[in-house]
Design a protein around this motif. Structure first.
Motif, PDB file in Angstrom:
ATOM      1  N   ASP A   1       0.817  -1.206   0.000  1.00 42.52           N
ATOM      2  CA  ASP A   1       0.000   0.000   0.000  1.00 42.52           C
ATOM      3  C   ASP A   1       0.854   1.261   0.000  1.00 42.52           C
TER       4      ASP A   1
ATOM      5  N   GLN B   1       0.296   5.372   1.123  1.00 45.73           N
ATOM      6  CA  GLN B   1      -0.594   6.399   1.680  1.00 45.73           C
ATOM      7  C   GLN B   1      -0.157   7.758   1.133  1.00 45.73           C
TER       8      GLN B   1
ATOM      9  N   PRO C   1      -4.937   5.755   1.467  1.00 47.52           N
ATOM     10  CA  PRO C   1      -4.033   4.746   0.909  1.00 47.52           C
ATOM     11  C   PRO C   1      -4.584   4.129  -0.381  1.00 47.52           C
TER      12      PRO C   1
ATOM     13  N   LEU D   1      -2.532  -0.148   4.783  1.00 50.17           N
ATOM     14  CA  LEU D   1      -2.658   1.133   5.482  1.00 50.17           C
ATOM     15  C   LEU D   1      -4.122   1.569   5.490  1.00 50.17           C
TER      16      LEU D   1
END
Ligand code: MTE
Length: 408
Positions: free
Chosen positions: A194, A196, A217, A272
């Motif tokens: 992920d 963000q 994210p 996230l």
């Protein structure tokens, strides 16, 4: 020990491009603590009064608090693109003025090949970014809640939230650097999942709760597929309201995914979250499971450019646009009798992943109120239903919209 905050550490400098003019990403110490609580990198000049800085002529926009909706009756059927000056604005707080000369994008996280804490983030400057190979793409940008008021007006189930009609959408030609290029040059781990993205606008406070900076994210796979670090719209620098100096663009995805005034990217080996993918921008309500996923790909929608001067027996050409986040529009049908009969509209070829313009000749046979409908189908076979299930956030109103028009 991280290098001193004011100087680049030579040994940490990564070359992003070949040759003397290579753009550099430097590892540099930045003061402050992590993510949402960190002070904004790049100097934020004093904020101005209004939430939106560009002019909002009433014939182009409907003001909605910190946001502004594009009026469909201001859309010229001869123009394909939405000019930056005419694009809707969706601000959680207000537009910050950011100096491109001191703007920085900090990239950190344990998903980088060389993991970095926020304090030791890689730093990309505006100059660095402008020196990297760029791409230009045309895509639809649409707010997840576009059409929210239609839950009330068409389905009798009002929802709270920004009271958008259908004008929180536009098609824009964006220029920027593929995020995949930056990530590949920095090096990311195979198990990174992920990223963000965090904006540099003020923290969002609602109901007495400080949710921190606007951030959301998204999967590394999307980053590598087509995410763009955008610095231009229509070949010109971004307007402040649309993310100057740099915003993220996730083509085909809900507007909230395209974080404006981008200041930070955290690349992570674990999933996230942020309130913008757990609390908001996912489906909640009686028809949805408690663990419904964050919203990503935009649904199929259509809008008319409201016809004027309609008169019984007089020929007119109805025009409008349809779009989908999943791919091109394959077919558009129009009904001029409230849905009893449908005819295929003439469609133009879309540019890139922008919307499809269509037209349909019509000669009203009687005066009075008529209900015009448009229904699109995209290449994946998704189409517009007569009704959509209610959701608390009023997201994704993709049902066929009833346009009531008066014929003289
Ligand atoms: N990014 C930041 N930093 N702050 C915001 O308030 N709004 C999001 C997204 N990115 C937002 C943001 C939402 S909800 C939408 S729909 C789009 O930006 C709107 O982009 P625009 O204002 O350029 O039309």
């Amino acid at each position: 020990m991280p290098p001193a905050s004011s100087s680049y550490a030579r040994r940490d400098v990564l070359r992003l491009g070949a040759g003397a003019a290579a753009a550099l990403v430097a590892a540099r110490a930045v003061g402050g603590s992590a993510a949402a609580a960190a002070p904004a990198p790049g100097s934020l000049l004093p904020l101005t009064e209004g939430p939106i800085l560009k002019p909002l002529p009433p014939e182009w926009f409907v003001p909605l608090g910190t946001n502004a909706e594009m009026r469909w009756d201001s859309v010229d059927p001869r123009r394909y693109l939405t000019a930056p000056e005419r694009l809707f604005v969706r601000n959680h707080t207000r537009t910050p003025i950011i100096d491109a000369r001191t703007w920085e994008l900090r990239i950190h996280g344990d998903g980088l090949a060389d993991p970095r804490t926020p304090e030791r983030a890689h730093v990309l400057t505006y100059r660095d970014l402008r020196r990297l190979p760029a791409r230009t793409v045309t895509t639809v940008l649409e707010c997840t809640g576009n059409g929210r008021t239609l839950f009330a007006t068409q389905q009798g189930t009002p929802v709270s939230g920004t009271a958008w009609g259908l004008g929180a959408v536009g098609t824009v030609r964006w220029t920027g650097v593929p995020l995949s290029l930056v990530l590949r040059r920095l090096g990311i781990r195979r198990d990174a999942v992920d990223i963000q993205a965090t904006g540099l606008d003020e923290p969002f406070v609602s109901g007495g709760v400080d949710y921190g900076r606007v951030r959301r994210p998204f999967p590394v796979a999307k980053a590598l597929e087509d995410a763009l670090l955008v610095y231009a719209m229509d070949g010109r620098p971004l307007l402040p309201d649309h993310g100057f100096p740099v915003r993220l663009l996730l083509p085909g995805w809900v507007g909230i995914a395209s974080i404006k005034w981008l200041g930070e990217l955290e690349v992570s080996r674990t999933t996230l979250t942020s309130p913008w993918n757990t609390k908001w921008y996912r489906m909640t309500g009686p028809d949805y499971p408690a663990d419904s996923p964050p919203l990503t790909v935009l649904p199929v929608k259509s809008a008319f450019e409201p016809p004027t001067g309609l008169a019984s027996g007089r020929r007119t050409v109805l025009t409008g646009r349809s779009w989908s986040g999943a791919g091109a529009i394959r077919r558009v049908e129009v009904s001029t009798d409230g849905g009893e009969t449908w005819q295929r509209a003439r469609t133009d070829r879309a540019r890139g992943s922008g919307w499809t313009q269509w037209s349909h000749p019509w000669r009203p046979r009687s005066s009075g109120e008529h209900v015009l409908l448009a229904r699109a189908t995209d290449v994946t076979g998704r189409t517009q239903p007569d009704q959509v299930p209610f959701n608390d956030g009023g997201y994704f109103f993709s049902a066929v919209v009833q346009n009531r028009v008066a014929v003289a």
